[in-house]
Write a protein that holds these residues in place. Structure first.
Motif, PDB file in Angstrom:
ATOM      1  N   ARG A 292       0.856  -1.185   0.000  1.00  0.00           N
ATOM      2  CA  ARG A 292       0.000   0.000   0.000  1.00  0.00           C
ATOM      3  C   ARG A 292       0.883   1.224   0.000  1.00  0.00           C
ATOM      4  O   ARG A 292       2.003   1.177   0.493  1.00  0.00           O
ATOM      5  CB  ARG A 292      -0.861   0.016   1.268  1.00  0.00           C
ATOM      6  CG  ARG A 292      -1.890  -1.043   1.261  1.00  0.00           C
ATOM      7  CD  ARG A 292      -2.582  -1.113   2.573  1.00  0.00           C
ATOM      8  NE  ARG A 292      -3.822  -1.824   2.411  1.00  0.00           N
ATOM      9  CZ  ARG A 292      -4.991  -1.351   2.788  1.00  0.00           C
ATOM     10  NH1 ARG A 292      -5.080  -0.204   3.399  1.00  0.00           N
ATOM     11  NH2 ARG A 292      -6.081  -2.045   2.594  1.00  0.00           N
TER      12      ARG A 292
ATOM     13  N   SER B  46      -9.791  15.931  17.693  1.00  0.00           N
ATOM     14  CA  SER B  46      -9.594  15.099  16.505  1.00  0.00           C
ATOM     15  C   SER B  46     -10.895  14.669  15.854  1.00  0.00           C
ATOM     16  O   SER B  46     -10.896  14.276  14.695  1.00  0.00           O
ATOM     17  CB  SER B  46      -8.786  13.860  16.886  1.00  0.00           C
ATOM     18  OG  SER B  46      -9.548  13.031  17.719  1.00  0.00           O
ATOM     19  N   GLY B  47     -11.993  14.717  16.599  1.00  0.00           N
ATOM     20  CA  GLY B  47     -13.256  14.286  16.031  1.00  0.00           C
ATOM     21  C   GLY B  47     -13.650  12.884  16.436  1.00  0.00           C
ATOM     22  O   GLY B  47     -14.801  12.526  16.370  1.00  0.00           O
ATOM     23  N   GLN B  48     -12.681  12.079  16.814  1.00  0.00           N
ATOM     24  CA  GLN B  48     -12.985  10.691  17.157  1.00  0.00           C
ATOM     25  C   GLN B  48     -12.382  10.349  18.515  1.00  0.00           C
ATOM     26  O   GLN B  48     -11.388  10.936  18.921  1.00  0.00           O
ATOM     27  CB  GLN B  48     -12.393   9.771  16.093  1.00  0.00           C
ATOM     28  CG  GLN B  48     -13.398   8.887  15.422  1.00  0.00           C
ATOM     29  CD  GLN B  48     -14.267   9.588  14.401  1.00  0.00           C
ATOM     30  OE1 GLN B  48     -14.538  10.776  14.516  1.00  0.00           O
ATOM     31  NE2 GLN B  48     -14.726   8.872  13.412  1.00  0.00           N
TER      32      GLN B  48
ATOM     33  N   PHE C 145      -2.661   5.218   7.881  1.00  0.00           N
ATOM     34  CA  PHE C 145      -3.881   4.799   8.568  1.00  0.00           C
ATOM     35  C   PHE C 145      -3.775   3.368   9.063  1.00  0.00           C
ATOM     36  O   PHE C 145      -4.380   2.982  10.047  1.00  0.00           O
ATOM     37  CB  PHE C 145      -5.090   4.954   7.644  1.00  0.00           C
ATOM     38  CG  PHE C 145      -5.377   6.377   7.303  1.00  0.00           C
ATOM     39  CD1 PHE C 145      -5.860   7.224   8.272  1.00  0.00           C
ATOM     40  CD2 PHE C 145      -5.147   6.863   6.048  1.00  0.00           C
ATOM     41  CE1 PHE C 145      -6.113   8.542   7.986  1.00  0.00           C
ATOM     42  CE2 PHE C 145      -5.395   8.179   5.743  1.00  0.00           C
ATOM     43  CZ  PHE C 145      -5.883   9.017   6.722  1.00  0.00           C
TER      44      PHE C 145
ATOM     45  N   ARG D 226      -3.805   1.675  13.127  1.00  0.00           N
ATOM     46  CA  ARG D 226      -4.650   0.581  13.602  1.00  0.00           C
ATOM     47  C   ARG D 226      -3.864  -0.605  14.177  1.00  0.00           C
ATOM     48  O   ARG D 226      -4.425  -1.665  14.408  1.00  0.00           O
ATOM     49  CB  ARG D 226      -5.576   0.143  12.469  1.00  0.00           C
ATOM     50  CG  ARG D 226      -6.786   1.020  12.444  1.00  0.00           C
ATOM     51  CD  ARG D 226      -7.408   1.180  11.103  1.00  0.00           C
ATOM     52  NE  ARG D 226      -8.505   2.134  11.191  1.00  0.00           N
ATOM     53  CZ  ARG D 226      -8.366   3.452  11.120  1.00  0.00           C
ATOM     54  NH1 ARG D 226      -7.180   3.986  10.960  1.00  0.00           N
ATOM     55  NH2 ARG D 226      -9.419   4.236  11.217  1.00  0.00           N
TER      56      ARG D 226
ATOM     57  N   TYR E  17       0.490   6.932   2.099  1.00  0.00           N
ATOM     58  CA  TYR E  17      -0.656   7.595   2.710  1.00  0.00           C
ATOM     59  C   TYR E  17      -1.598   6.585   3.345  1.00  0.00           C
ATOM     60  O   TYR E  17      -2.163   6.808   4.390  1.00  0.00           O
ATOM     61  CB  TYR E  17      -1.388   8.438   1.667  1.00  0.00           C
ATOM     62  CG  TYR E  17      -0.625   9.672   1.303  1.00  0.00           C
ATOM     63  CD1 TYR E  17      -0.660  10.780   2.122  1.00  0.00           C
ATOM     64  CD2 TYR E  17       0.152   9.719   0.160  1.00  0.00           C
ATOM     65  CE1 TYR E  17       0.048  11.918   1.806  1.00  0.00           C
ATOM     66  CE2 TYR E  17       0.867  10.842  -0.164  1.00  0.00           C
ATOM     67  CZ  TYR E  17       0.808  11.943   0.666  1.00  0.00           C
ATOM     68  OH  TYR E  17       1.519  13.060   0.357  1.00  0.00           O
ATOM     69  N   LYS E  18      -1.747   5.447   2.679  1.00  0.00           N
ATOM     70  CA  LYS E  18      -2.620   4.422   3.242  1.00  0.00           C
ATOM     71  C   LYS E  18      -1.959   3.753   4.441  1.00  0.00           C
ATOM     72  O   LYS E  18      -2.628   3.352   5.381  1.00  0.00           O
ATOM     73  CB  LYS E  18      -2.949   3.387   2.176  1.00  0.00           C
ATOM     74  CG  LYS E  18      -3.838   3.923   1.085  1.00  0.00           C
ATOM     75  CD  LYS E  18      -4.117   2.859   0.057  1.00  0.00           C
ATOM     76  CE  LYS E  18      -4.887   3.444  -1.106  1.00  0.00           C
ATOM     77  NZ  LYS E  18      -5.069   2.473  -2.181  1.00  0.00           N
TER      78      LYS E  18
ATOM     79  N   THR F 227      -9.516   6.176  17.286  1.00  0.00           N
ATOM     80  CA  THR F 227      -8.542   6.412  16.220  1.00  0.00           C
ATOM     81  C   THR F 227      -8.685   7.851  15.750  1.00  0.00           C
ATOM     82  O   THR F 227      -9.681   8.205  15.155  1.00  0.00           O
ATOM     83  CB  THR F 227      -8.767   5.455  15.044  1.00  0.00           C
ATOM     84  OG1 THR F 227     -10.157   5.258  14.910  1.00  0.00           O
ATOM     85  CG2 THR F 227      -8.071   4.150  15.263  1.00  0.00           C
ATOM     86  N   HIS F 228      -7.664   8.639  16.035  1.00  0.00           N
ATOM     87  CA  HIS F 228      -7.814  10.080  15.860  1.00  0.00           C
ATOM     88  C   HIS F 228      -7.604  10.527  14.420  1.00  0.00           C
ATOM     89  O   HIS F 228      -8.244  11.443  13.961  1.00  0.00           O
ATOM     90  CB  HIS F 228      -6.866  10.801  16.795  1.00  0.00           C
ATOM     91  CG  HIS F 228      -6.994  10.334  18.203  1.00  0.00           C
ATOM     92  ND1 HIS F 228      -8.191  10.396  18.875  1.00  0.00           N
ATOM     93  CD2 HIS F 228      -6.125   9.747  19.044  1.00  0.00           C
ATOM     94  CE1 HIS F 228      -8.029   9.888  20.077  1.00  0.00           C
ATOM     95  NE2 HIS F 228      -6.787   9.481  20.210  1.00  0.00           N
ATOM     96  N   GLY F 229      -6.664   9.912  13.739  1.00  0.00           N
ATOM     97  CA  GLY F 229      -6.453  10.247  12.330  1.00  0.00           C
ATOM     98  C   GLY F 229      -6.094  11.696  12.109  1.00  0.00           C
ATOM     99  O   GLY F 229      -6.528  12.311  11.146  1.00  0.00           O
TER     100      GLY F 229
ATOM    101  N   GLU G 241     -11.829  13.996  21.588  1.00  0.00           N
ATOM    102  CA  GLU G 241     -12.900  14.006  20.606  1.00  0.00           C
ATOM    103  C   GLU G 241     -13.068  15.402  20.002  1.00  0.00           C
ATOM    104  O   GLU G 241     -13.290  15.545  18.799  1.00  0.00           O
ATOM    105  CB  GLU G 241     -14.204  13.535  21.252  1.00  0.00           C
ATOM    106  CG  GLU G 241     -15.262  13.160  20.231  1.00  0.00           C
ATOM    107  CD  GLU G 241     -16.558  12.767  20.866  1.00  0.00           C
ATOM    108  OE1 GLU G 241     -16.552  12.395  22.043  1.00  0.00           O
ATOM    109  OE2 GLU G 241     -17.572  12.838  20.166  1.00  0.00           O
TER     110      GLU G 241
END
Lengths: 229, 530
Positions: B199, B290-292, B206, B210, B202-203, B295-297, B287
């Protein structure tokens, strides 16, 4: 220190009796602004260029060419909500926010904001305690369930776009008509109107020709006299 | 901001002189981090030995590299010289088929005990009449050194309340004293390293996120750091600050959870509930930023993906104000509990010399009085610009390790406050552009909540990495945990496990295993007892 600590612990236990519940249901408890949810594609903006499909790290986006049509879909179950597709989309057609879609939802959301108050632009504050609030939040979850959870409505919303045919040989090219139009508009916008009028015909011919035809006719086209003013 | 330069020396040596070279480096005071093996095709199997000197001089690293013959890969073990190489060499044995001569304990660690039968044996044939396949486990008793001992065997796991994740700890018990313990991993194996090779970068970012749920920022950060090093990109100041902030916030929530789990495993469940209540404030902060929640990403190659606004930093500061009251109060309450303190004091003693010898990292090392912390030794992100210090305790027991975690939580909150203030005034550029990745290789290290994290990324000029190797903190600390379990009381085992705080889903992903189509593993065969 030990005895003091024990008294403190006892005090903690007593305050615990009167404390509001810490855990609340996620869908209405606390919605951050950056919260990423199901990717939503604006079908009007989407040109079917395939940028999202190339970058998607979990293979959730699908692009399938059948006959003269291209179908773009998002598999909600495979999505990991990283938001990379939304970052990468040149048309800004994708969004991963919890922003409401339908009119009803929008109306409901604004009501919710009124009742709860907004903390800056960061978040919709949590709803804890009184019965009225819980009623509101229950409504909110219901709304969300209607739009996402129901079985009738598939979370993968498909769009179909027409593929371009080669103007020379007539074969189907792996590019959508809309995508080419958008590219053309964008290029011509930066040119002077006089130049654009001249270039437009050449560009149209070049873009709407498949690769093998381009190779065959490249010599001919390169020697074609152009006048730029 | 000057980026701390990573000094990496790669030395290619012959396989015969490996033992001398390794002992030479160890005499100079190096710590052995990891051993990785890669099948490089025509050149043979590349074996890397990673050393670091950074607890003496900042940012000094050495890699010893040998190439082995593919048809007959033989290497002499360095485990008798240093026990730090123990598990890494067992990994080489299992996943690359290398013969390691002179290894004291060359048993299976990840693969099932009868994996040879499963993968190379005949396929089960269906019965002609009933069309049934005999799925019964093999009749032949499996070789297992623990079962053959004339002692009582007590299994923990694969699914046991003392483990949050699935693994298998088998202990031979005499009276109530553990005489021998062995761990079997591989239940969470996902082959992430192999997946990374096909991959693009960039992939992979992520995917690295994980590897582990609880220290996901550190994983993606170390991957991003190594890629930035390859591309020679300078990360903007705001992004560095945001990364530091995110790492520290993650450390706070991870430490609070692990402190709570200690209470849970030693029979004090109320402590876990309170820890989670306090931790919820930090999760809210994460949250908002990062929004989550998990897994913050937020980390991108060359910087961060989304801006951290002033409103968000204010929100974090307000939450930190609440936590500054509640967290020390919670720690006070924990330490005033005589039962809990009694269970932890003088249990699982890891002396300073032993910790240094076995290469302990993270809170385990700091609990034994070692000043080992990547954030100070080879600084990354913006740790040089923030005021903080390494937390150490001299107790050497479980209690000391927990105290380290408690004080580190407070220290992290102090760092977070400074970061919040500095983000506000930092220039607004978020990410530098990564244009081209030339051929080359780097390692990057970062301090995850459980200890140091090592990423070795090799680029071959294409859009995918040639290979990636990851060493996670639990890989070292779990082996030390086994050493601590030897000779302790059975009732102390959960306390020791929770004080080391192993994270097996990190450790299991390390493995490289290319199975054939048939990938059914009989769970019962892993135990070896029937």
């Amino acid at each position: 220190m030990n005895t003091i600590g024990k008294f403190k612990a006892f005090g903690e236990l007593i305050t615990n009796v009167f404390r509001n519940p810490v855990t609340v249901r996620e869908t209405f408890g606390f919605v951050a602004k950056n919260f990423r949810w199901m990717p939503r594609r604006d079908a009007d903006k989407c040109t079917g260029c395939g940028a999202c499909n190339e970058r998607c790290s979990s293979g959730a986006t699908n692009i399938t060419d059948i006959g003269t049509e291209r179908t773009i879909s998002i598999d909600g179950l495979r999505c990991i909500f990283c938001g990379r597709c939304a970052d990468v989309c040149p048309e800004h057609a994708l969004e991963l926010t919890i922003e409401p879609d339908t009119e009803e939802e929008k109306k409901f959301r604004s009501e919710l904001l009124k009742t709860t108050g907004d903390v800056g632009d960061t978040c919709v504050r949590s709803l804890r305690g009184s019965d009225e609030d819980s009623e509101v939040s229950f409504k909110y979850t219901e709304q969300i369930n209607v739009s996402y959870g129901s079985e009738e409505k598939n979370p993968a919303i498909d769009t179909t776009l027409k593929l371009q045919r080669c103007t020379v040989c007539g074969e189907v090219m792996p590019v959508t008509e809309k995508h080419l139009n958008v590219i053309m508009e964008r290029v011509l916008k930066n040119l002077k109107p006089e130049t654009a009028a001249i270039v437009k015909k050449d560009m149209e011919l070049y873009l709407t020709t498949c690769i093998s035809c381009r190779r065959m006719h490249s010599l001919e086209w390169n020697t074609h006299p152009r006048k730029f003013t | 901001m000057s980026k701390p330069h990573l000094n990496l020396i790669i030395r290619e040596i012959k396989a015969d002189t490996l033992g001398e070279e390794v002992s030479d480096l160890l005499e100079k005071g190096a710590r052995m981090i990891y051993t990785s093996g890669v099948d490089m095709g025509v050149r043979g199997i590349q074996v890397n030995y990673y050393f670091c000197f950074d607890h003496h001089e900042p940012s000094q690293h050495t890699i010893l590299r040998t190439y082995l013959d593919r048809k007959n890969p033989v290497i002499h073990s360095v485990t008798p010289v240093t026990s730090q190489a123990d598990w890494s060499e067992r990994e080489l044995i299992e996943f690359l088929g290398i013969t390691v001569e002179g290894h004291p304990n060359p048993t299976h660690l990840w693969l099932p005990l009868d994996w040879k039968e499963i993968y190379t044996g005949e396929k089960p044939v269906a019965h002609p009449d009933t069309e049934r396949i005999n799925t019964a486990p093999p009749v032949k008793p499996l070789k297992d050194n623990i079962v053959t001992l004339p002692l009582t065997t007590i299994p923990y796991g694969p699914y046991h309340p003392a483990f949050i994740e699935s693994n298998y700890l088998k202990m031979s018990v005499e009276d109530e004293v553990v005489r021998k313990a062995d761990l079997k991993l591989g239940f969470n194996h996902r082959g992430i390293i192999k997946l990374m090779e096909r991959r693009d970068y960039y992939k992979d970012l992520f995917l690295a996120e994980r590897v582990c749920g609880i220290c996901n920022t550190h994983h993606s950060l170390s991957f991003a750091m190594s890629v930035e090093d390859l591309a020679a990109v300078e990360v903007p100041q705001k992004a560095q600050m945001a990364r530091t902030l995110l790492c520290e916030m993650e450390r706070i929530q991870s430490h609070l959870l692990s402190i709570g789990l200690i209470g849970d495993l030693t029979g004090f469940r109320t402590m876990l509930m309170h820890a989670i209540r306090i931790r919820e404030e930090m999760q809210d902060c994460l949250e908002v930023v990062s929004g989550q929640r998990v897994t913050h990403g937020l980390i991108a190659l060359g910087g961060i993906r989304r801006d951290i606004t002033e409103n968000q930093t204010d929100f974090i500061l307000s939450k930190l104000k609440i936590m500054k009251k509640s967290v020390p109060q919670f720690f006070d309450q924990c330490q005033s509990n005589d039962v809990l303190m009694g269970r932890l004091k003088d249990v699982g003693i890891l002396k300073r010399e032993n910790a240094l010898k076995s290469g302990a990292i993270g809170p385990v090392a700091r609990g034994s009085g070692l000043r080992i912390d990547v954030r100070k030794n080879s600084p990354f992100a913006a740790y040089e610009d923030v005021d903080w210090d390494i937390v150490t305790e001299n107790g050497c027991d479980c209690l000391a390790r927990i105290k380290v975690k408690m004080r580190e939580t407070l220290m992290s909150m102090h760092i977070c406050e400074q970061c919040c203030d500095k983000i506000k005034i930092a220039p607004s550029s978020l990410a530098a552009k990564v244009n081209e990745l030339p051929c080359g290789e780097t390692i990057s290290r970062s301090e995850a909540p459980r200890g140091e994290l090592l990423y070795h990324v090799v680029s071959n000029g294409t859009n995918t990495p040639a290979f990636v190797r990851i060493r996670v903190p639990t890989f070292i600390n779990a082996r030390i945990m086994l050493e601590l379990i030897h000779g302790c009381w059975l009732a102390d085992v959960p306390a020791i496990i929770s004080s080391v705080d192993p994270c097996y889903s990190c450790t299991d992903r390390v493995t490289i295993f290319k199975g054939k189509e048939q990938s059914i593993v009989d769970m019962r065969s892993l135990g070896g007892r029937r």
